[in-house]
Design a protein around this motif. Structure first.
Motif, short mmCIF file in Angstrom:
data_model
loop_
_atom_site.label_atom_id
_atom_site.label_comp_id
_atom_site.label_asym_id
_atom_site.label_seq_id
_atom_site.Cartn_x
_atom_site.Cartn_y
_atom_site.Cartn_z
N GLU A 117 -22.10 -1.60 -27.92
CA GLU A 117 -22.68 -2.48 -28.94
C GLU A 117 -22.12 -2.16 -30.32
OE1 GLU A 117 -26.93 -2.72 -28.88
OE2 GLU A 117 -27.01 -2.87 -26.69
N TRP A 140 -20.10 -12.91 -19.94
CA TRP A 140 -21.52 -13.01 -19.65
C TRP A 140 -21.93 -11.81 -18.81
CZ3 TRP A 140 -24.72 -12.81 -15.53
CH2 TRP A 140 -26.06 -13.14 -15.77
N PRO A 142 -25.59 -9.66 -17.18
CA PRO A 142 -27.03 -9.81 -16.92
C PRO A 142 -27.89 -9.39 -18.10
CG PRO A 142 -25.94 -8.87 -15.01
CD PRO A 142 -24.92 -8.91 -16.11
N GLU A 143 -27.42 -8.37 -18.84
CA GLU A 143 -28.14 -7.90 -20.03
C GLU A 143 -27.30 -8.27 -21.25
OE1 GLU A 143 -31.13 -6.71 -19.86
OE2 GLU A 143 -31.16 -6.69 -17.66
N SER A 144 -27.50 -9.46 -21.76
CA SER A 144 -26.66 -9.94 -22.86
C SER A 144 -27.43 -10.19 -24.15
CB SER A 144 -25.96 -11.25 -22.44
OG SER A 144 -26.92 -12.23 -22.07
N GLU A 145 -28.73 -9.93 -24.13
CA GLU A 145 -29.55 -10.26 -25.29
C GLU A 145 -29.11 -9.52 -26.55
OE1 GLU A 145 -30.70 -9.32 -22.39
OE2 GLU A 145 -32.00 -10.91 -21.61
N ALA A 146 -28.73 -8.24 -26.40
CA ALA A 146 -28.35 -7.46 -27.58
C ALA A 146 -27.11 -8.04 -28.23
CB ALA A 146 -28.12 -6.00 -27.19
N ASP A 171 -23.56 -4.15 -11.26
CA ASP A 171 -24.18 -4.19 -12.58
C ASP A 171 -23.70 -5.36 -13.41
OD1 ASP A 171 -21.61 -3.41 -13.16
OD2 ASP A 171 -22.17 -1.59 -14.26
N GLN A 173 -20.63 -5.87 -14.38
CA GLN A 173 -19.35 -5.59 -15.02
C GLN A 173 -18.22 -5.88 -14.05
OE1 GLN A 173 -18.68 -4.73 -18.08
NE2 GLN A 173 -20.53 -3.83 -18.96
N PRO A 207 -30.07 -17.00 -14.10
CA PRO A 207 -29.77 -16.21 -15.30
C PRO A 207 -28.36 -16.41 -15.84
CG PRO A 207 -29.91 -14.79 -13.36
CD PRO A 207 -30.45 -16.15 -12.96
#
Length: 237
Positions: A117, A140, A142-146, A171, A173, A207
């Motif tokens: 990040e 894209w 799965p954990e992209s909010e940050a 995961d 990646q 998602p």
């Protein structure tokens, strides 16, 4: 979904010519891992002929390893080389009245960006300051909010992409290229994954909501898959 491809990376102009008619977005190498003024201008001309939007494809300055090795450069040094690469493309594009649509980091820089990040924030600061209004193409996850929060704070549009021709890990990646079968070598496998991702993004409850699919021009199977998708009426979005 929009189709994108990394181009301007080869001495053989026939590869880019075979691809350009089947994509929407061209990510053009601009000197870091591949490319020079001649290949950039050649690729820009092809993009103009086929009405394909252009993006810069900068990387770590590492032609020896094709930009696929992480380099621990101090940020000022990395920022300088990225600015020089994108500015070179931008100058040539402006001379032909072609607007810069997006920036997509290449290879190891792209992977490092999606795993850090802190690096992502520095890159968004750089895009915002140097190339305001230009979109950043990112993977894209799965954990992209940050990542989305950072980009929104900098008012940078993101283009979320998925890879039609790369194997994924559990995961989300990409499998490292050092692993066997990390890049699919069968056109039908690539077509099947492209269709899977296309269907997932059409489901508002799924998602994955990527906007673009990447095909690699240095993989003959990917080029064949693109042509086959176009021949079956599933070419450009």
């Amino acid at each position: 979904m929009l189709k994108n491809c990394d181009l301007g990376e080869h001495a053989d102009a026939r590869i880019d010519a075979a691809v350009m008619a089947h994509i929407d977005l061209a990510n053009i190498a601009c000197g870091g891992h591949a490319g020079d003024v001649e290949t950039i201008e050649r690729t820009l001309k092809l993009a103009a002929e086929h009405q394909v939007a252009i993006g810069a494809h900068p990387s770590y300055p590492d032609k020896t390893h094709f930009g696929r090795r992480s380099l621990p450069l101090p940020w000022p040094e990395l920022e300088q080389t990225l600015t020089e690469q994108v500015s070179c493309l931008l100058r040539l594009a402006e001379a032909h009245d072609q607007p810069l649509h997006h920036i997509k980091p290449h290879g190891a820089l792209y992977l490092d960006m999606m795993r850090s990040e802190a690096l992502f924030e520095r890159l968004t600061d750089w895009v915002s300051a140097r190339f305001p209004g230009v979109a950043l193409m990112v993977q894209w996850l799965p954990e992209s909010e940050a990542f989305e929060t950072i980009a929104q704070r900098k008012a940078i549009p993101l283009i979320w992409e998925a890879f039609a021709d790369r194997r994924y890990q559990t995961d989300g990646q990409l499998a490292p290229r050092s692993e066997a079968h990390s890049l699919y070598d069968a056109p039908q496998t690539i077509i099947d994954q492209a269709w899977l991702f296309h269907q997932q993004t059409r489901d508002p409850n799924h998602p994955m909501q990527a906007q673009s699919l990447c095909f690699h021009s240095d993989n003959p199977a990917s080029v064949a898959a693109l042509v086959q998708l176009n021949d079956t009426g599933q070419g450009r979005a």
